[in-house]
Scaffold this motif. Structure first.
Motif, mmCIF file in Angstrom:
data_model
loop_
_atom_site.group_PDB
_atom_site.id
_atom_site.type_symbol
_atom_site.label_atom_id
_atom_site.label_comp_id
_atom_site.label_asym_id
_atom_site.label_seq_id
_atom_site.Cartn_x
_atom_site.Cartn_y
_atom_site.Cartn_z
ATOM 1 N N PHE A 35 46.442 40.767 40.018
ATOM 2 C CA PHE A 35 45.438 41.003 41.153
ATOM 3 C C PHE A 35 44.803 41.985 41.374
ATOM 4 N N ARG A 36 45.631 43.346 41.182
ATOM 5 C CA ARG A 36 45.036 43.774 41.740
ATOM 6 C C ARG A 36 44.176 44.375 40.732
ATOM 7 N N TYR A 90 42.327 43.527 38.850
ATOM 8 C CA TYR A 90 41.207 42.328 38.636
ATOM 9 C C TYR A 90 39.992 42.270 40.244
ATOM 10 N N THR A 91 40.642 42.952 40.811
ATOM 11 C CA THR A 91 40.119 43.080 41.750
ATOM 12 C C THR A 91 39.124 43.639 42.501
ATOM 13 N N GLN A 133 33.816 50.041 38.977
ATOM 14 C CA GLN A 133 34.385 48.608 37.906
ATOM 15 C C GLN A 133 32.801 48.444 37.216
ATOM 16 N N PRO A 154 38.303 35.842 44.452
ATOM 17 C CA PRO A 154 39.273 37.436 43.554
ATOM 18 C C PRO A 154 38.646 36.011 42.561
ATOM 19 N N GLN A 172 35.983 35.864 38.687
ATOM 20 C CA GLN A 172 36.093 36.916 37.892
ATOM 21 C C GLN A 172 35.230 37.808 38.052
ATOM 22 N N GLN A 219 32.950 38.992 40.727
ATOM 23 C CA GLN A 219 32.771 39.534 41.466
ATOM 24 C C GLN A 219 31.799 40.175 41.810
ATOM 25 N N ASN A 248 42.776 33.022 37.706
ATOM 26 C CA ASN A 248 43.778 33.490 38.297
ATOM 27 C C ASN A 248 44.645 32.509 39.489
#
Ligand code: HEA
Ligand code: HEA
Ligand code: CUA
Ligand SMILES: [Cu+2]
Lengths: 358, 115, 536, 251
Positions: free
Chosen positions: A103-104, A106-107, A147, A345, A347, A349, C302
């Motif tokens: 998560f880290r 891709y966020t 990013q 979150p 993809q 974003q 996700n």
């Protein structure tokens, strides 16, 4: 020593200089990823050692000449439970830990600087918001979250920077994102890791991490004159988007100023966030989602604009907080800190785009 | 061999033509029903913004499923078959749902209707 | 008189319905394809000796690894244990005269051969360069190599494997001899049963996927084409829906072999028989729910990542259960170290490494760094070559006396096992490090700093090649010069050992009656030779 | 030869006790043979389920993405023909079931009659399907072969369909393009189904000849029973294809 064997000597020298067993850690996420990695290596080593030691010990203790008669044992529920639960527990720890890191990676944080990456057979193109274009290279500063908004023009590719421990697929027809914060200046490998045809192994490049000052110098020296948004503005005019999208209250299309990041209500009643993907979709597949209150008259521009063109348009529409501020868009990529929303979150974003006054 | 007893039971069971006829009727009625149902708007159910159930396809699929079940149970004799056959049918159906269901949930959770 | 000598002439082989003869046909054909795949592997390793793509141009290299993957997976590893050893021994182990559907069995071999011929045609016609995973839209719109013939080959070979699996399931359900309850089945049968479920239910999805790819190539539009509104990710879903279960098709029968050899050579009932049996089924069932772990960075949601990563962890546990149960089978046994046992030890170590590194990949976070690098290459060679191929060799040596009536030469074969083990580690262990360093897979050229590890790997592959050539030579040699084996050289308990070697065409003179548990060594000891015969 | 008394001559093993001619040598009994082949057939149908499963997945996803395109494209299909075909297929399933019944009852003429009826109904289905396919061909609705979107960009240009569905609005160009995907799936799914029908009809022909010779009315019903399963399965696939392809809801 040289007279022993030049070849061997060559080999040894090469060995010593090149023998690194671990890639450099050059981003903030790298140590976190490595912590998990080494935890897993450790667990695996322990597990493997247990198995191997037991096998060896039993082989020695119970080999035929020492232990001629086997003792039949049915099994043991207690033992079965042990070696079900312990590995399961360890695997679950890895799962949770891994998911957190996933998560880290891709966020992206809200204040990340956004760079567009377009992959095609067989090169990487990077587009800085300031209008700097790069091929098979990416210059970025340290100490600043970056990013990447990635898309492919043809087949799957994958943007991989081992030193940062990040990697993201470039998918045809869809934006993906990844982010990182470089920590150590230097030059690192950029690989395409998804098999993409003949010259897959030539689709490599350099990630050049510069100190913030050097980066500013680099930006200034490699500007093409126009910012990405300015490119977009030209395109916007030449494709005659303005016939429908203009400030005139009677215009047939919605006003695009301030649209980026806002919530748009569709004719189906669904509410969506106008992110990069939404804007791209609106340009290429307008019928896919019709804004409430408008006729589905917008023509598709599919086949008329390249992915880079779409990116420029997206960047332009992003910059349209209001029409008059567009003119102020300049060449630098520096960001104003602080911004609105950390989105969900997904993809693709959106990261709010700062505009800078010089 | 171990299933011998069940085996014989199955072989001896012969479904009567009357049942076949009844099933035929039910299937034809079902067909008529779907066609009819498709011509009227059965409305929709808004569960949450962006999450709506349209009744038409649901009804159409429900009728199709019932028809399929009738065929399987009677024409294909599963009603009178061994547990093993029943289990086989169920597992096939189950995995079919896994394939469709798990793939679709990926799409659902990726923002439905859009990339 | 035995199944080999019963009838003579080529036709009696080509039209046979005898599962044992079909197994031999399979054995010959998969060995042939293994060496083709191995030769291609040799080319890969030679090219990777130097950082530049100097031995071959990159498009040739791409074709070479693609053909290597396709040949090894579809023409070698998937049919390896089930279609040869499984075909030969499952009916014997359950006391049946043949598989339930002998004609389908023969058909399945013919389909395999047609698939194989198509693959050879593909190679002759210039190869295919999509990678064995056929990623769309590359395979549908961007390459113009022989995708169609390869697709057809895989489609047909797929049906061959469906028919094999189907046959096994029916046989195991319906053809067991009196007294052969489910929990008296040898674990080899359980493992093949589980693998068969995967074959029957998974392979058709691959078939339809290939059909869609073919249509898309022919028609120019299709559901995988992003420019026309299709979704290339859908291909990934469908492909991995088969190909993940396929990796368990590849490993489960091998695990079955290990259960037999470990038990036999430690003269002990497998520790936790039920746990091992059920873990096979658990792997088969859970194996269907984890496919998207091949797509973690490919843009699944996700939510899906969480589900599939979690399920991947769950599917890894039954493998651990097996490993530990085998280890404890050795406890208080009476162990000897014949070749099959050496290979089995190799399996246990290497599969554990391969499996645990699989967990690295199933962990979503580390997968980001490791995916599409040599770490994966190392992972799957550890499980497939270190695991399954070792198990296959263990099984071949173990059952060789039964299949041919001759013993293989023990000393040299033990040597071969050791050589293979050393060569294997030298080849593939460095690849873990390469992968961690970031070297991408499917690269014809690579940055020079990776060379040293690649040199090791190539050197290892040479040793490995020797290790694999040796068995071919001495096994063929033993056909004529090997010692006469006798009926039960290992004093093993399976029903297949209670009949003559090589067996009769109908396996048993009288249908046997199973009156004891599997792996009941006490029962074996209490049987005089004559009584054994009355069972057989 | 070998060292164990277990070795006997293969001939010994060959001396069977009495059993019907159609019993294969490796089965212990007719019941076992029937049961095994029946089970095998079911497993084969499982593979078929999964085979079509891939297509259904693809269809469901595309339908949800491009709903307007799928709706208007489905209006090109003739519900009359579709319904008729469903009826035909259900009827053929019924005659097939009756065929199995007759085989059980050992009535040769009944069996042959039922099989012939099934055969004819099957052909009828394919006939109707080919009428529909021809129509698609004439309208250039075959994906990849001079595909024409005019019916969707301008519904009025297609008066036949437009009269039945006057509410159809012109689709945007990008959406209209996706009608091709609908037809791709339509042809893939119905084509795959038709292929199964063709194979089924061919087998039926063979079964009719053998039934005529009286092969299946002496207790040996395995073939008929298993073929029946196949035929019903093909029917079930159509039961789902019909609403999914023809009856996409309209509003
Ligand atoms: C025989 C084949 C085989 C087998 C058995 C496996 C087994 C496993 N595989 Fe592997 N895999 C492949 C063949 C195989 N794999 C192939 C061919 C690919 C690449 C495809 C391609 O892209 O070309 C691949 C790729 C692959 C990926 C995708 C990587 C990527 O593309 O990013 C993943 C990710 O989750 C994965 C995971 C696993 C896991 C978790 C297992 C588990 O089943 C392993 C379970 C086993 C163990 C865990 C070992 C035993 C455990 C113990 C002894 C316990 C030790 C003690 C303690 C922990 C205390 N594999
Ligand atoms: C069963 C499966 C299997 C087996 C057994 C092997 C066996 C081997 N494999 Fe393979 N491999 C795969 C399955 C397998 N592989 C798959 C699926 C891929 C992925 C493909 C893709 O990316 O699409 C792959 C990819 C792959 C790569 C990565 C290529 C790349 O990504 O760029 C490499 C590199 O080292 C490699 C090496 C080897 C080696 C050295 C062996 C050795 O074990 C082989 C040893 C055997 C021999 C060496 C043969 C011995 C015989 C002789 C020497 C006689 C030769 C005869 C003549 C020359 C006439 N394999
Ligand atoms: Cu691009 Cu590989
Ligand atoms: Cu997998």
């Amino acid at each position: 020593m040289n007279d022993i064997s030049p070849v061997l000597w060559q080999f040894l020298v090469k060995w010593l200089t090149n023998f690194a067993l671990y890639p450099p850690e050059a981003s903030k996420i790298a140590p976190q990823m490595d912590a998990l990695y080494f935890f897993m290596v450790l667990v695996s080593l322990i597990g493997l050692t247990i198995v191997v030691l037991l096998v060896l010990a039993f082989s020695v203790l119970y080999r035929k000449d020492r232990h001629p008669h086997a003792v039949q044992i049915e099994g043991s529920t207690l033992l079965e439970a042990t070696w079900t639960i312990i590995p399961l527990g360890l695997f679950l720890i890895m799962f949770v830990w891994g998911a957190l890191i996933y998560f880290r990676v891709y966020t992206p944080p809200a204040n990340a600087m956004n760079i567009y990456i377009v992959g095609k057979q067989w090169m990487w193109k990077a587009e800085h918001p300031g209008g700097q274009h790069e091929i098979n290279a990416l210059h970025i500063p340290t100490g600043q979250p970056v990013q990447l908004t990635i898309i492919s023009q043809d087949v799957f590719h994958s943007f991989s920077i081992p030193a940062f421990r990040v990697k993201r697929e470039a998918i045809p027809g869809r934006y993906t994102t990844v982010w990182f914060e470089p920590t150590t200046p230097g030059t690192y490998h950029l690989f395409c890791t998804q098999y993409c045809g003949t010259d897959h192994s030539q689709m490599v490049g350099e990630i050049v991490v510069l100190s913030p000052d050097d980066f500013k110098k680099w930006l200034a020296s490699s500007t093409s004159g126009n910012s990405l948004a300015q490119d977009g503005e030209r395109l916007f005019a030449s494709l005659q988007c303005t016939t429908c999208h203009n400030a005139n209250p009677a215009s047939r299309g919605p006003v695009l100023a301030g649209i980026y990041g806002s919530k748009v209500t569709l004719s189906t009643g669904e509410v969506v966030t106008a992110d990069d993907a939404f804007i791209r979709e609106s340009i290429l597949f307008p019928s896919q989602q019709i804004s409430q209150g408008y006729a589905p008259i917008m023509p598709t521009f599919q086949g008329q604009i390249s992915e880079e063109g779409v990116i420029a348009l997206v960047e332009y529409i992003k910059s349209l907080d209001s029409y008059n501020r567009v003119r102020q868009t300049t060449n630098t990529t520096e960001l104003l800190p602080g911004s609105e929303r950390p989105g969900p979150p997904v993809q693709t974003q959106p990261a709010p785009q700062g505009k800078v006054n010089q | 061999m171990s299933d011998l007893k069940e085996m014989e039971e199955q072989e001896n069971h012969i479904v009567s033509p009357m049942i076949y006829l009844a099933i035929l009727g039910a299937l034809l009625v079902g067909t008529g029903l779907t066609v009819w149902a498709s011509f009227i708007d059965l409305g929709e159910w808004h569960i949450a913004p962006g999450l709506t159930v349209f009744w038409n396809p649901v009804i159409a699929l429900a009728i199709a499923c019932s028809k399929a079940v009738l065929v399987v149970l009677f024409f294909m004799h599963v009603k009178y078959s061994t547990k093993l056959t029943k289990l086989t049918v169920m597992s096939g159906f189950f995995l079919f749902l896994v394939l469709i269901g798990m793939t679709l949930t990926d799409y659902f959770s990726r923002a439905w209707g859009r990339w | 008189m035995n199944f080999l000598s019963r009838e003579n002439g080529l036709l009696s082989w080509l039209l046979t319905g005898d599962h044992k003869r079909i197994a031999i046909l399979y054995l010959i054909s998969i060995t042939f394809f293994f060496f083709i795949g191995g030769a291609l592997a040799g080319l890969i390793r030679l090219e990777l000796l130097t950082p530049q793509s100097d031995l071959m141009a990159s498009d040739t290299y791409n074709k070479v690894f693609t053909m290597h993957g396709i040949v090894m997976i579809f023409l070698f590893l998937v049919p390896s244990v089930p279609a040869t050893l499984g075909n030969f021994f499952i009916p014997m182990m359950i006391g049946a005269k043949d598989l339930a559907l002998p004609k389908i069995n023969l058909l399945s071999w013919y389909l395999y051969v047609v698939g194989g011929i198509l693959v050879i045609y593909t190679m002759v016609a210039g190869g295919v360069d999509t990678g064995w995973t056929f990623t769309t839209p590359l395979s549908t719109h961007y390459v113009n190599t022989n995708v169609m013939s390869t697709g057809m080959a895989i489609f047909i070979a797929g049906f061959s494997s469906i028919f094999t699996g189907l046959n096994f399931i029916v046989t195991i359900h319906k053809m067991r001899c009196p007294g052969m309850t489910w929990f008296r089945l040898p674990l080899f049968v359980w493992a093949n049963y589980a693998a068969s479920i995967l074959m029957v239910l998974g392979t058709p999805v691959l078939a339809i996927t290939i059909v869609l790819v073919a249509l898309e190539r022919k028609v120019g539009i299709g559901v995988f084409d992003p420019t026309k509104g299709g979704d290339p990710l859908l291909f990934q879903h469908l492909f991995w829906f088969y190909s993940h279960p396929a990796v368990y098709i590849m490993i489960l029968p091998g695990m079955g072999v290990i259960s037999e050899t470990i038990s036999t050579f430690s003269r002990k009932r497998v520790f936790g028989y039920t746990a091992v049996a059920f873990s096979s089924v658990a792997i088969a069932v859970f194996g269907f729910f984890v496919w998207a772990h091949h797509m973690f960075i490919m843009g699944i949601s996700n939510y899906s990542m969480l589900v599939f990563s979690l399920l991947t962890m769950l599917v890894a546990v039954p493998s651990a259960i097996k490993i530990f149960n085998w280890t404890f089978t050795l406890y208080k046994g009476s162990i000897t170290f014949e070749t099959p046992m050496l290979y089995s030890f190799g399996f246990m170590g290497l599969f554990t490494i391969g499996g645990l590194t699989g967990v690295f990949l199933g962990t979503s976070g580390t997968d980001i760094h490791l995916t599409e690098t040599y770490f994966i290459v190392a992972h799957f060679h550890f499980v497939m070559v270190g695991g399954m191929l070792m198990a296959f060799l263990a099984g071949i040596h173990f059952w060789w006396p039964k299949m041919t009536g001759r013993m293989y030469p023990e000393k040299i074969s033990q040597l071969a096992a050791v050589v293979t083990f050393i060569g294997f580690n030298l080849t593939f262990f460095p690849q873990f490090i390469l992968g961690t360093l970031g070297m991408p897979r499917r690269y014809a050229a690579y940055p020079p700093e990776f060379q040293i590890l690649n040199v090791f790997s190539t050197a290892g592959a040479t040793i490995l090649g020797v290790g694999y050539l040796l068995p071919v030579i001495y096994l063929v040699w033993s056909l004529k010069y090997g010692e006469i084996a006798g009926n039960n050289p290992w004093q093993a308990t399976g029903l297949e050992w209670q009949t003559q070697s090589p067996p009769l065409t109908e396996n048993f003179v009288i249908t046997p009656i199973m009156d004891h548990e599997a792996y009941d060594y006490d029962w074996l000891e209490n049987q005089g030779v004559k009584e054994v015969a009355s069972v057989g | 030869m070998s060292d164990s008394p277990a070795v006997m001559h293969a001939e010994t093993a060959d001396s069977h006790h009495e059993h019907p001619a159609y019993q294969r040598h490796h089965f212990e009994s007719v019941a076992q043979q029937f049961d095994a082949t029946n089970f095998a057939m079911w497993l084969f149908l499982l593979t078929e389920v999964m085979f079509f499963g891939g297509l259904f997945t693809a269809y469901l996803i595309m339908r949800n993405w491009y709903y307007p395109a799928f709706v208007e494209a489905s209006h090109q299909l003739n519900i009359g023909w579709g319904t008729a075909n469903t009826g035909v297929l259900i009827l053929s399933s019924f005659t097939m079931a009756m065929g199995v019944y007759n085989a059980h009852m050992r009535r040769k003429s009944g069996l042959v009659l039922c099989l012939i009826l099934t055969f004819i109904l099957g052909l009828g289905f394919l006939g109707i399907k080919s009428i529909e396919y021809t129509e698609k061909y004439e309208k250039h609705h075959i994906p990849g072969f001079h595909y024409s979107m005019s019916s969707f960009l301008n519904p009025a240009s297609d008066p036949e369909v437009h009269n039945s569905y006057p509410d159809d609005k012109p689709l945007g160009l990008d959406m209209a393009r996706h009608t091709e995907l609908y037809f791709f799936l339509y042809f893939a799914m119905t084509g795959m189904h038709a292929l199964h029908m063709i194979i089924g009809i061919a087998i039926l022909g063979y079964l009719i000849v053998r039934a005529q010779a009286g092969d299946f009315t002496t207790g040996h019903i395995t073939y008929i029973e298993n073929f029946g399963l196949y035929w019903h399965f093909v029917d079930i696939i159509w039961i789902f294809l019909f609403p999914l392809l023809y009856l996409i809801s309209r509003h």
